[in-house]
Design a protein around this motif. Sequence first.
Motif, PDB file in Angstrom:
ATOM      1  N   ASP A 126      39.795  37.313  27.883  1.00 52.90           N
ATOM      2  CA  ASP A 126      39.987  36.063  28.641  1.00 52.90           C
ATOM      3  C   ASP A 126      38.801  35.778  29.568  1.00 52.90           C
ATOM      4  OD1 ASP A 126      42.392  35.519  27.560  1.00 52.90           O
ATOM      5  OD2 ASP A 126      43.592  36.200  29.265  1.00 52.90           O
ATOM      6  N   VAL A 127      38.434  36.809  30.336  1.00 54.23           N
ATOM      7  CA  VAL A 127      37.390  36.631  31.346  1.00 54.23           C
ATOM      8  C   VAL A 127      36.042  36.330  30.700  1.00 54.23           C
ATOM      9  CG1 VAL A 127      36.069  37.796  33.176  1.00 54.23           C
ATOM     10  CG2 VAL A 127      38.545  38.048  33.085  1.00 54.23           C
ATOM     11  N   ILE A 148      37.249  32.893  38.654  1.00 50.96           N
ATOM     12  CA  ILE A 148      37.979  33.922  37.903  1.00 50.96           C
ATOM     13  C   ILE A 148      39.065  34.537  38.776  1.00 50.96           C
ATOM     14  CG2 ILE A 148      37.766  36.249  36.928  1.00 50.96           C
ATOM     15  CD1 ILE A 148      35.056  35.292  35.795  1.00 50.96           C
ATOM     16  N   LYS A 149      38.680  34.804  40.018  1.00 51.53           N
ATOM     17  CA  LYS A 149      39.645  35.417  40.933  1.00 51.53           C
ATOM     18  C   LYS A 149      40.849  34.506  41.185  1.00 51.53           C
ATOM     19  CE  LYS A 149      36.687  38.467  43.510  1.00 51.53           C
ATOM     20  NZ  LYS A 149      35.825  38.305  44.676  1.00 51.53           N
ATOM     21  N   LEU A 150      40.579  33.202  41.224  1.00 49.39           N
ATOM     22  CA  LEU A 150      41.671  32.267  41.495  1.00 49.39           C
ATOM     23  C   LEU A 150      42.483  31.960  40.244  1.00 49.39           C
ATOM     24  CD1 LEU A 150      39.826  29.651  43.726  1.00 49.39           C
ATOM     25  CD2 LEU A 150      41.537  31.318  44.456  1.00 49.39           C
ATOM     26  N   LYS A 151      41.755  31.773  39.134  1.00 49.43           N
ATOM     27  CA  LYS A 151      42.379  31.244  37.933  1.00 49.43           C
ATOM     28  C   LYS A 151      43.082  32.332  37.124  1.00 49.43           C
ATOM     29  CE  LYS A 151      40.870  28.601  33.869  1.00 49.43           C
ATOM     30  NZ  LYS A 151      41.195  29.446  32.760  1.00 49.43           N
ATOM     31  N   PHE A 152      42.487  33.548  37.117  1.00 49.76           N
ATOM     32  CA  PHE A 152      43.000  34.516  36.179  1.00 49.76           C
ATOM     33  C   PHE A 152      44.373  35.068  36.449  1.00 49.76           C
ATOM     34  CE2 PHE A 152      39.543  33.668  33.737  1.00 49.76           C
ATOM     35  CZ  PHE A 152      40.043  33.899  32.470  1.00 49.76           C
ATOM     36  N   PRO A 153      44.727  35.171  37.691  1.00 55.35           N
ATOM     37  CA  PRO A 153      46.098  35.602  37.913  1.00 55.35           C
ATOM     38  C   PRO A 153      47.104  34.727  37.138  1.00 55.35           C
ATOM     39  CG  PRO A 153      44.870  35.770  39.916  1.00 55.35           C
ATOM     40  CD  PRO A 153      43.946  35.156  38.896  1.00 55.35           C
ATOM     41  N   GLU A 154      46.809  33.435  36.939  1.00 54.25           N
ATOM     42  CA  GLU A 154      47.735  32.539  36.205  1.00 54.25           C
ATOM     43  C   GLU A 154      47.936  32.960  34.755  1.00 54.25           C
ATOM     44  OE1 GLU A 154      49.888  30.230  37.021  1.00 54.25           O
ATOM     45  OE2 GLU A 154      49.316  30.855  39.039  1.00 54.25           O
ATOM     46  N   GLN A 155      46.792  33.166  34.063  1.00 47.48           N
ATOM     47  CA  GLN A 155      46.892  33.558  32.649  1.00 47.48           C
ATOM     48  C   GLN A 155      47.522  34.925  32.515  1.00 47.48           C
ATOM     49  OE1 GLN A 155      43.853  33.007  29.936  1.00 47.48           O
ATOM     50  NE2 GLN A 155      43.171  31.050  30.768  1.00 47.48           N
TER      51      GLN A 155
END
Length: 289
Positions: A126-127, A148-155
């Motif tokens: 993903d990253v 990435i730090k903000l968005k990835f927790p969602e996925q």
Amino acid sequence: MDKMLWEPKRRIEAAFRKNLLNIAREIIKQVGNITDTDVITEILRQISKSREFEKFSESAAMKMVTHLFDDQGHTWRQATAANGKGGSFYAALQAELRGYTGRLLMDQVKRNAEIIKTLPLDISIDVTTYISQETAKGRRASEIAKEIKLKFPEQTKARAKLIARTEVSKTQSQLTESRCRMFNINWYVWRPVGGSKGDGRTRKSHRGMADVLVAWDDAPAPEDLFPQVSKITGKRYRNSLGHYHAGCCPNCRCYAEPVIDLDLFTWPMQAYRNGSIQRINRKAFEKII
Ligand SMILES: [Zn+2]
């Protein structure tokens, strides 16, 4: 008897999901501000292979499986106490941990730990895909790292949710099956969460399976029994799920209610036999069990 008795407890799923999210959060932390995709891939690969992460995965899996096991033990005692077989079932439950069920539990822990171990690799894909896309757009590395730090927790949240839901149902169903087999209970009733019509999120094929008697030796193919037709082409969707028991396909929240006491059901029932669902009265069912 309470119909909901056999339904997997939501709190077990919630606790497992929370555990997975904590693991994922730790993994993302390791990436820090790095935006070099090769370095990120390497870091996450190292994590997935580390002994520490393996222990982490095993302990999360162990917690979930034993949680379900204890909860179900309680359910079996309640269900069997109602038909006067409580004492012998209880003794059998004590004995089972030393034998077949003990091994089955370890298999379930191992299977779930393996699934958790795929998390770093999933996150890595993903990253790195995201970074490549954004870099191609000409965006700055520091900006991407922040995102990435903000968005990835969602996925990752979505992934943890899917794993928790799928695996708790599946583990529950396999525990039910093993206990049924131990007591020579060969049939169960397919129950969707929320009653016969589901809870609004139940897929059509599983609404079709609601309250149907199923034999553990003969798993149905719900997508063949209740085919979905494409609105665009008018053709049937290909069944990629095959034959499976209640609770045993991705995102399924259905569960198996063992047929312990025929008095608890309203006859005639529907039964899955010889590849189709047929009406069956109590006399006929007594003959086949
Ligand atoms: Zn289902």
